[in-house]
Enzyme design. Structure first.
Site, short mmCIF file in Angstrom:
data_model
loop_
_atom_site.label_atom_id
_atom_site.label_comp_id
_atom_site.label_asym_id
_atom_site.label_seq_id
_atom_site.Cartn_x
_atom_site.Cartn_y
_atom_site.Cartn_z
N SER A 233 0.90 -1.33 0.18
CA SER A 233 -0.09 0.02 0.04
C SER A 233 0.70 1.18 0.04
O SER A 233 0.59 2.25 -0.76
CB SER A 233 -1.09 0.04 1.25
N HIS A 263 -2.12 -8.93 2.04
CA HIS A 263 -1.80 -7.75 2.70
C HIS A 263 -3.02 -7.27 3.65
O HIS A 263 -3.14 -8.27 4.65
CB HIS A 263 -1.82 -6.43 1.66
N HIS A 309 5.70 -13.14 7.40
CA HIS A 309 5.91 -11.60 7.15
C HIS A 309 7.05 -11.74 6.08
O HIS A 309 7.96 -12.23 6.25
CB HIS A 309 5.92 -10.61 8.24
N ARG A 318 3.11 -5.70 17.17
CA ARG A 318 1.82 -5.14 17.14
C ARG A 318 0.98 -6.09 17.59
O ARG A 318 -0.08 -6.17 18.42
CB ARG A 318 1.35 -4.70 15.85
N ASP A 373 -2.11 -9.18 12.10
CA ASP A 373 -3.45 -9.62 11.56
C ASP A 373 -3.99 -10.65 12.34
O ASP A 373 -5.15 -10.93 12.57
CB ASP A 373 -3.58 -9.84 10.19
N1 AMX Z 1 1.04 -20.09 5.64
C1 AMX Z 1 1.62 -20.99 4.69
N2 AMX Z 1 2.50 -20.96 4.00
C2 AMX Z 1 3.16 -19.66 4.12
C3 AMX Z 1 3.01 -18.82 5.18
C4 AMX Z 1 1.76 -18.98 5.75
N3 AMX Z 1 1.27 -18.20 6.85
N4 AMX Z 1 3.77 -17.77 4.95
C5 AMX Z 1 4.65 -17.93 4.04
N5 AMX Z 1 4.19 -19.07 3.46
C6 AMX Z 1 4.78 -19.54 2.16
C7 AMX Z 1 4.70 -18.60 0.99
O1 AMX Z 1 3.21 -18.72 0.38
C8 AMX Z 1 5.67 -19.06 0.02
O2 AMX Z 1 5.27 -20.18 -0.71
P1 AMX Z 1 5.26 -20.43 -2.13
O3 AMX Z 1 6.93 -20.24 -2.47
O4 AMX Z 1 4.78 -21.88 -2.57
O5 AMX Z 1 4.76 -19.33 -2.81
C9 AMX Z 1 6.97 -19.53 0.79
O6 AMX Z 1 6.22 -19.82 2.34
C10 AMX Z 1 7.81 -18.53 1.04
O7 AMX Z 1 7.01 -17.23 1.56
P2 AMX Z 1 8.11 -16.31 2.60
O8 AMX Z 1 9.22 -15.95 2.07
O9 AMX Z 1 8.19 -16.90 3.96
O10 AMX Z 1 7.03 -15.21 2.67
P3 AMX Z 1 6.60 -14.09 1.53
O11 AMX Z 1 7.63 -12.88 1.93
O12 AMX Z 1 6.58 -14.43 0.26
O13 AMX Z 1 4.99 -13.59 1.83
C11 AMX Z 1 3.40 -13.04 3.39
C12 AMX Z 1 4.98 -12.89 3.25
C13 AMX Z 1 2.88 -12.13 4.41
C14 AMX Z 1 2.64 -12.85 2.03
C15 AMX Z 1 3.13 -14.69 3.65
O14 AMX Z 1 4.00 -14.79 4.88
C16 AMX Z 1 1.50 -15.06 3.88
O15 AMX Z 1 0.95 -15.30 3.01
N6 AMX Z 1 1.10 -15.02 5.19
C17 AMX Z 1 -0.25 -15.16 5.27
C18 AMX Z 1 -1.28 -14.20 4.97
C19 AMX Z 1 -0.97 -12.94 6.04
O16 AMX Z 1 -0.89 -13.04 7.16
N7 AMX Z 1 -0.82 -11.62 5.29
C20 AMX Z 1 -0.62 -10.34 6.36
C21 AMX Z 1 0.55 -9.86 6.19
C22 AMX Z 1 0.81 -8.41 7.06
C23 AMX Z 1 -0.10 -7.56 6.32
O17 AMX Z 1 0.23 -6.88 5.46
N8 AMX Z 1 -1.15 -6.91 6.74
#
Ligand code: AMX
Length: 433
Positions: A233, A263, A309, A318, A373
């Protein structure tokens, strides 16, 4: 103490001087290397932009102008806005002036409500919020001044005007969307004698006999206000703003990014996930049941929302702050207890699952810990704010502060239009010899 506008005006010349001096003397110093993996991987970790409002340290979390978040959790959100812009906490007088300023701008033109009412009833509240901000673009002081002709040095002045207008109006619009979308009755007016956060709590119309919901809202608006410059964002808002699109365009664009499930939308997904576990197991599940459900989620190809994250590698402060609030005010609430129990279980599950992924030739999960979150929804739910697809709107009301503060600073220091260089896969292949 000076008003926000006066203090910021005093600081601008020095900010410009400092940045010009740094660039003149050290402009060619290297601060980042880029690998092919990073170029394909969402530019993770590349230092390629400046954000002075806050930093996120992987092992510490959010630090606003040098203050770790939990050290300033008692500040009201409008104090955080002052701090982000100036690097200083406002004194009583400056805070009162800012609150009065916001109250004087907290009216929403009728055409905004007309547009919102014309939207289909099943429109997502985020689509309504972002439309409302965009439709108010005609109010932009930046655009009016730009059209008349203004010097680059003055850009920040109307940008700050627009920023204060958006910040003042957004809780009114957001509360209106809540009452409109969920048949909560007529709108509740902004009360000039109340602070910004308590006003939002009041305008939502959630019963609050003890004042703790207002307390939660202040904390919520404080905690979500900023997360440095590279998140979807903030980065989107910055990029759109760098084209000198005015703050209404830029903020609406940034919020469209916040509406994504990876996000800001994750906060709605989190509570849905927690409630699903409770439904499946008929009440607050045991740790063994939660473990089973978390593995089921992961093996169905879904993420466990609220965990992981892009930058953080520890429990998000947080989350810690919200958890402490929950323990103080709702320790017996089964939804809160489930969130607390999920925290005991999911990091270990993610660690094990990550090892399975690696063994299967996939990438590791970088962070097993909860983000902002994971716990906020349970607190809102406790007070009767149960409409989960509204939660990202609450996040937005807060996050506009960071996006707007960053925009104002960028206009003050004359940040140019964003234009990173992209390369083709053909070009990459040629580097791989
Ligand atoms: N559950 C399952 N798999 C997860 C995971 C979770 N909570 N967190 C990371 N992974 C997976 C990713 O999907 C990715 O898989 P892929 O290679 O098959 O696509 C792999 O682990 C590597 O990812 P990463 O390096 O750990 O994370 P990232 O920087 O690519 O993504 C984030 C970060 C937040 C998008 C990811 O951890 C996620 O999807 N979390 C769940 C959703 C969430 O809570 N989002 C909120 C974030 C905070 C915000 O902005 N409000």
């Amino acid at each position: 103490m000076a008003t926000l506008q006066e203090r910021f005006a005093e600081l601008v010349p020095q900010m410009r001087k400092d940045i010009a001096a740094i660039q003149k003397e050290f402009g060619d110093k290297k601060i980042s290397d880029v690998t092919i993996k990073q170029a394909y991987g969402g530019m993770r970790g590349i230092k390629g932009m400046i954000c002075d409002t806050s930093v996120v340290e992987p092992d510490k979390g959010l630090i606003i102008r040098g203050y770790p978040l939990l050290d300033i959790q008692d500040l009201w959100p409008e104090e955080i806005f002052y701090l982000m812009l100036t690097g200083e906490k406002p004194d009583k007088e400056a805070l009162a002036a800012l609150q009065l300023d916001l109250a004087s701008r907290a009216y929403v033109p009728d055409y905004v409500w007309d547009v919102l009412e014309a939207m289909p009833v099943d429109s997502h509240p985020m689509a309504m919020l972002n439309t409302a901000i965009l439709v108010m673009e005609r109010e932009s002081v930046f655009r009016a001044w730009y059209d008349k002709g203004m010097k680059k040095e003055e850009y920040w002045v109307p940008t700050l005007e627009d920023a204060l207008a958006i910040m003042a109006k957004i809780p009114v619009i957001a509360a209106g969307i809540y009452r409109m979308s969920y048949d909560k009755g007529s709108m509740i007016d902004y009360l000039p004698t109340l602070d910004w956060g308590a006003n939002y709590a009041r305008m939502l119309g959630i019963p609050d006999p003890t004042g703790t919901f207002a307390k939660l809202m202040r904390l919520y608006l404080n905690f979500h206000s900023d997360h440095e410059g590279g998140n979807v964002s903030a980065n989107t808002c910055h990029t759109v703003g760098s084209a000198l699109s005015d703050p209404y365009y830029a903020v609406s664009a940034g919020l469209n990014g916040l509406a994504g499930p990876l996000h800001g939308l994750a906060n709605q997904e989190c509570l849905i996930w927690v409630l699903e576990t409770m439904e499946k197991f008929g009440g607050a599940p045991s740790e063994a049941e939660l473990r089973e459900f978390a593995f089921y989620t992961l093996r169905s190809g879904q993420v466990v929302p609220g965990y992981g994250h892009a930058v953080l590698r520890v429990t998000d402060p947080r989350f810690t702050g919200f958890n402490a609030f929950g323990r103080k005010y709702m320790a017996d609430d089964p939804v809160f207890q489930t969130v607390d129990r999920v925290f005991n279980v999911v990091p270990k599950v993610l660690e094990e699952y990550s090892a399975e992924r690696v063994a299967a030739g996939k990438g590791a999960i970088s962070n097993f810990w909860p983000n902002v979150d994971a716990g906020s929804g349970a607190l809102l739910y406790h007070y009767g704010l149960t409409e989960m697809n509204y939660y990202t709107v609450l996040f937005s009301v807060s996050r506009v502060m960071g996006m707007l503060a960053q925009l104002v600073i960028n206009r003050a220091i004359g940040t140019p239009i964003t234009r990173p260089k992209s390369v083709s896969t053909e070009w990459i292949k040629k580097q791989c010899v």
